[in-house]
Design a protein around this motif. Structure first.
Motif, PDB file in Angstrom:
ATOM      1  N   PRO A  40      -5.238 -66.165  -5.505  1.00 56.26           N
ATOM      2  CA  PRO A  40      -3.888 -66.581  -5.135  1.00 56.26           C
ATOM      3  C   PRO A  40      -3.913 -67.531  -3.935  1.00 56.26           C
ATOM      4  O   PRO A  40      -4.851 -67.542  -3.148  1.00 56.26           O
ATOM      5  N   HIS A  41      -2.842 -68.288  -3.813  1.00 58.79           N
ATOM      6  CA  HIS A  41      -2.728 -69.209  -2.686  1.00 58.79           C
ATOM      7  C   HIS A  41      -2.921 -68.407  -1.400  1.00 58.79           C
ATOM      8  O   HIS A  41      -2.325 -67.347  -1.234  1.00 58.79           O
ATOM      9  N   PRO A  42      -3.759 -68.892  -0.486  1.00 58.27           N
ATOM     10  CA  PRO A  42      -4.153 -68.076   0.664  1.00 58.27           C
ATOM     11  C   PRO A  42      -3.072 -67.799   1.707  1.00 58.27           C
ATOM     12  O   PRO A  42      -3.255 -66.909   2.543  1.00 58.27           O
ATOM     13  N   ARG A  43      -1.945 -68.497   1.687  1.00 59.25           N
ATOM     14  CA  ARG A  43      -0.931 -68.272   2.723  1.00 59.25           C
ATOM     15  C   ARG A  43       0.405 -67.758   2.174  1.00 59.25           C
ATOM     16  O   ARG A  43       1.409 -67.804   2.872  1.00 59.25           O
ATOM     17  N   ILE A  44       0.407 -67.253   0.953  1.00 65.16           N
ATOM     18  CA  ILE A  44       1.650 -66.719   0.373  1.00 65.16           C
ATOM     19  C   ILE A  44       2.291 -65.690   1.294  1.00 65.16           C
ATOM     20  O   ILE A  44       3.491 -65.723   1.544  1.00 65.16           O
ATOM     21  N   HIS A  45       1.494 -64.777   1.782  1.00 61.80           N
ATOM     22  CA  HIS A  45       1.999 -63.648   2.576  1.00 61.80           C
ATOM     23  C   HIS A  45       2.577 -64.059   3.932  1.00 61.80           C
ATOM     24  O   HIS A  45       3.202 -63.246   4.608  1.00 61.80           O
ATOM     25  N   GLU A  46       2.406 -65.334   4.329  1.00 59.93           N
ATOM     26  CA  GLU A  46       2.895 -65.831   5.614  1.00 59.93           C
ATOM     27  C   GLU A  46       4.152 -66.679   5.486  1.00 59.93           C
ATOM     28  O   GLU A  46       4.679 -67.149   6.490  1.00 59.93           O
ATOM     29  N   ARG A  47       4.624 -66.915   4.268  1.00 56.78           N
ATOM     30  CA  ARG A  47       5.654 -67.929   4.052  1.00 56.78           C
ATOM     31  C   ARG A  47       6.860 -67.393   3.297  1.00 56.78           C
ATOM     32  O   ARG A  47       6.786 -67.136   2.102  1.00 56.78           O
ATOM     33  N   ASP A  48       7.967 -67.285   4.015  1.00 56.44           N
ATOM     34  CA  ASP A  48       9.181 -66.814   3.360  1.00 56.44           C
ATOM     35  C   ASP A  48       9.702 -67.809   2.338  1.00 56.44           C
ATOM     36  O   ASP A  48      10.306 -67.428   1.345  1.00 56.44           O
ATOM     37  N   PHE A  49       9.437 -69.109   2.542  1.00 54.92           N
ATOM     38  CA  PHE A  49       9.907 -70.115   1.580  1.00 54.92           C
ATOM     39  C   PHE A  49       9.162 -70.031   0.256  1.00 54.92           C
ATOM     40  O   PHE A  49       9.561 -70.656  -0.718  1.00 54.92           O
ATOM     41  N   VAL A  50       8.098 -69.247   0.210  1.00 56.42           N
ATOM     42  CA  VAL A  50       7.410 -68.936  -1.045  1.00 56.42           C
ATOM     43  C   VAL A  50       7.798 -67.529  -1.496  1.00 56.42           C
ATOM     44  O   VAL A  50       8.145 -67.312  -2.658  1.00 56.42           O
ATOM     45  N   LEU A  51       7.755 -66.573  -0.579  1.00 58.80           N
ATOM     46  CA  LEU A  51       8.023 -65.181  -0.945  1.00 58.80           C
ATOM     47  C   LEU A  51       9.455 -64.949  -1.419  1.00 58.80           C
ATOM     48  O   LEU A  51       9.675 -64.179  -2.356  1.00 58.80           O
ATOM     49  N   LYS A  52      10.434 -65.602  -0.805  1.00 58.93           N
ATOM     50  CA  LYS A  52      11.831 -65.381  -1.211  1.00 58.93           C
ATOM     51  C   LYS A  52      12.075 -65.846  -2.649  1.00 58.93           C
ATOM     52  O   LYS A  52      12.573 -65.072  -3.465  1.00 58.93           O
ATOM     53  N   PRO A  53      11.718 -67.095  -3.016  1.00 64.36           N
ATOM     54  CA  PRO A  53      11.929 -67.468  -4.418  1.00 64.36           C
ATOM     55  C   PRO A  53      11.035 -66.682  -5.383  1.00 64.36           C
ATOM     56  O   PRO A  53      11.457 -66.385  -6.505  1.00 64.36           O
ATOM     57  N   LEU A  54       9.824 -66.308  -4.938  1.00 59.69           N
ATOM     58  CA  LEU A  54       8.977 -65.438  -5.769  1.00 59.69           C
ATOM     59  C   LEU A  54       9.685 -64.113  -6.026  1.00 59.69           C
ATOM     60  O   LEU A  54       9.701 -63.606  -7.143  1.00 59.69           O
ATOM     61  N   SER A  55      10.268 -63.575  -4.966  1.00 63.28           N
ATOM     62  CA  SER A  55      10.993 -62.302  -5.085  1.00 63.28           C
ATOM     63  C   SER A  55      12.210 -62.429  -5.996  1.00 63.28           C
ATOM     64  O   SER A  55      12.561 -61.484  -6.706  1.00 63.28           O
ATOM     65  N   PRO A 108      -2.642 -59.476  -6.007  1.00 63.18           N
ATOM     66  CA  PRO A 108      -3.916 -58.868  -6.389  1.00 63.18           C
ATOM     67  C   PRO A 108      -4.903 -58.657  -5.234  1.00 63.18           C
ATOM     68  O   PRO A 108      -5.846 -57.885  -5.381  1.00 63.18           O
ATOM     69  N   VAL A 109      -4.681 -59.281  -4.100  1.00 64.42           N
ATOM     70  CA  VAL A 109      -5.553 -59.069  -2.933  1.00 64.42           C
ATOM     71  C   VAL A 109      -4.973 -57.993  -2.016  1.00 64.42           C
ATOM     72  O   VAL A 109      -5.653 -57.045  -1.640  1.00 64.42           O
ATOM     73  N   PHE A 110      -3.695 -58.146  -1.654  1.00 63.70           N
ATOM     74  CA  PHE A 110      -3.069 -57.237  -0.694  1.00 63.70           C
ATOM     75  C   PHE A 110      -2.569 -55.943  -1.316  1.00 63.70           C
ATOM     76  O   PHE A 110      -2.217 -55.005  -0.596  1.00 63.70           O
ATOM     77  N   LYS A 111      -2.472 -55.913  -2.659  1.00 65.51           N
ATOM     78  CA  LYS A 111      -2.015 -54.720  -3.377  1.00 65.51           C
ATOM     79  C   LYS A 111      -0.618 -54.279  -2.932  1.00 65.51           C
ATOM     80  O   LYS A 111      -0.302 -53.102  -2.898  1.00 65.51           O
ATOM     81  N   LYS A 112       0.215 -55.259  -2.599  1.00 61.70           N
ATOM     82  CA  LYS A 112       1.609 -55.004  -2.245  1.00 61.70           C
ATOM     83  C   LYS A 112       2.480 -55.879  -3.135  1.00 61.70           C
ATOM     84  O   LYS A 112       2.059 -56.962  -3.560  1.00 61.70           O
ATOM     85  N   THR A 113       3.701 -55.420  -3.387  1.00 61.82           N
ATOM     86  CA  THR A 113       4.615 -56.225  -4.180  1.00 61.82           C
ATOM     87  C   THR A 113       5.096 -57.422  -3.359  1.00 61.82           C
ATOM     88  O   THR A 113       5.047 -57.406  -2.122  1.00 61.82           O
ATOM     89  N   VAL A 114       5.572 -58.419  -4.061  1.00 64.43           N
ATOM     90  CA  VAL A 114       6.145 -59.591  -3.400  1.00 64.43           C
ATOM     91  C   VAL A 114       7.282 -59.150  -2.486  1.00 64.43           C
ATOM     92  O   VAL A 114       7.414 -59.632  -1.357  1.00 64.43           O
ATOM     93  N   LYS A 115       8.098 -58.211  -2.954  1.00 64.43           N
ATOM     94  CA  LYS A 115       9.215 -57.714  -2.151  1.00 64.43           C
ATOM     95  C   LYS A 115       8.724 -57.065  -0.862  1.00 64.43           C
ATOM     96  O   LYS A 115       9.286 -57.292   0.221  1.00 64.43           O
ATOM     97  N   GLU A 116       7.656 -56.278  -0.939  1.00 66.15           N
ATOM     98  CA  GLU A 116       7.086 -55.647   0.265  1.00 66.15           C
ATOM     99  C   GLU A 116       6.555 -56.699   1.236  1.00 66.15           C
ATOM    100  O   GLU A 116       6.765 -56.594   2.454  1.00 66.15           O
ATOM    101  N   LEU A 117       5.863 -57.699   0.712  1.00 69.50           N
ATOM    102  CA  LEU A 117       5.338 -58.757   1.574  1.00 69.50           C
ATOM    103  C   LEU A 117       6.474 -59.490   2.288  1.00 69.50           C
ATOM    104  O   LEU A 117       6.377 -59.792   3.480  1.00 69.50           O
ATOM    105  N   LEU A 118       7.559 -59.748   1.562  1.00 71.17           N
ATOM    106  CA  LEU A 118       8.709 -60.430   2.154  1.00 71.17           C
ATOM    107  C   LEU A 118       9.355 -59.567   3.235  1.00 71.17           C
ATOM    108  O   LEU A 118       9.684 -60.053   4.322  1.00 71.17           O
ATOM    109  N   LEU A 119       9.522 -58.284   2.957  1.00 66.90           N
ATOM    110  CA  LEU A 119      10.146 -57.389   3.938  1.00 66.90           C
ATOM    111  C   LEU A 119       9.316 -57.252   5.211  1.00 66.90           C
ATOM    112  O   LEU A 119       9.864 -57.058   6.297  1.00 66.90           O
ATOM    113  N   ASN A 120       7.995 -57.361   5.087  1.00 69.99           N
ATOM    114  CA  ASN A 120       7.115 -57.200   6.240  1.00 69.99           C
ATOM    115  C   ASN A 120       6.853 -58.503   6.999  1.00 69.99           C
ATOM    116  O   ASN A 120       6.175 -58.493   8.026  1.00 69.99           O
TER     117      ASN A 120
END
Length: 163
Positions: A112-127, A136-148
């Motif tokens: 996966p793109h290496p900075r997904i978990h750092e970017r709300d402009f990716v996580l919000k539309p993904l969510s 698949p790396v962090f084993k967290k849902t997109v929603k969890e990554l966005l909330l954190n």
């Protein structure tokens, strides 16, 4: 067929038409495509540049990851991307965010793109598209990554009925 998620952004010129053209071209290589809403966000990395419009699309493909990467780069050229400098202004930027649960770490392609978990402009539309997709790396849902997520760059959403 694998489900893929692609991030799309633009901050130069006719941003929305560039994104629409990219989506149209991507629809020729992806099936069952879904589109998230558009978001306006501050630039990250090199911050002294215009705001971005970002979105995420998903779809299915049987194109191998490296071939998909080449096709995405060709689409960027067709839309009008001019290479400037890392994190600089872009007419269009298309990133492969996820390719199923595949993990690739090569010099020219990381999925996966290496900075997904750092970017709300990716996580919000993904969510918006698939909040329960598990990274698949962090084993967290997109929603969890966005909330954190601590840092935010989204300024607002754009209410457009069609993209």
């Amino acid at each position: 067929m694998e489900k893929v998620f692609l991030g799309i952004g633009s901050n130069v010129g006719e941003k929305i038409p560039y994104i629409k053209k990219a989506v149209t071209l991507l629809s020729k290589i992806l099936t069952d495509m879904e589109k998230a809403p558009l978001y306006i966000s501050k630039a990250v990395g090199f911050e002294d540049q215009p705001d971005f419009i970002n979105t995420v699309i998903s779809g299915y493909t049987d194109i191998e990851p490296y071939e998909l990467f080449k096709k995405v780069k060709d689409i960027e050229k067709k839309v009008g991307r001019i290479k400037r400098f890392r994190w600089g202004p872009r007419e269009i930027d298309i990133d492969i965010l996820f390719y199923g649960n595949l993990l690739i770490e090569k010099d020219d392609l990381i999925i996966p793109h290496p900075r997904i978990h750092e970017r709300d402009f990716v996580l919000k539309p993904l969510s918006d598209l698939d909040p329960d997709f598990v990274h698949p790396v962090f084993k967290k849902t997109v929603k969890e990554l966005l909330l954190n997520l601590k840092e935010k760059s989204i300024i607002s959403s754009l209410q457009l009925s069609t993209l």
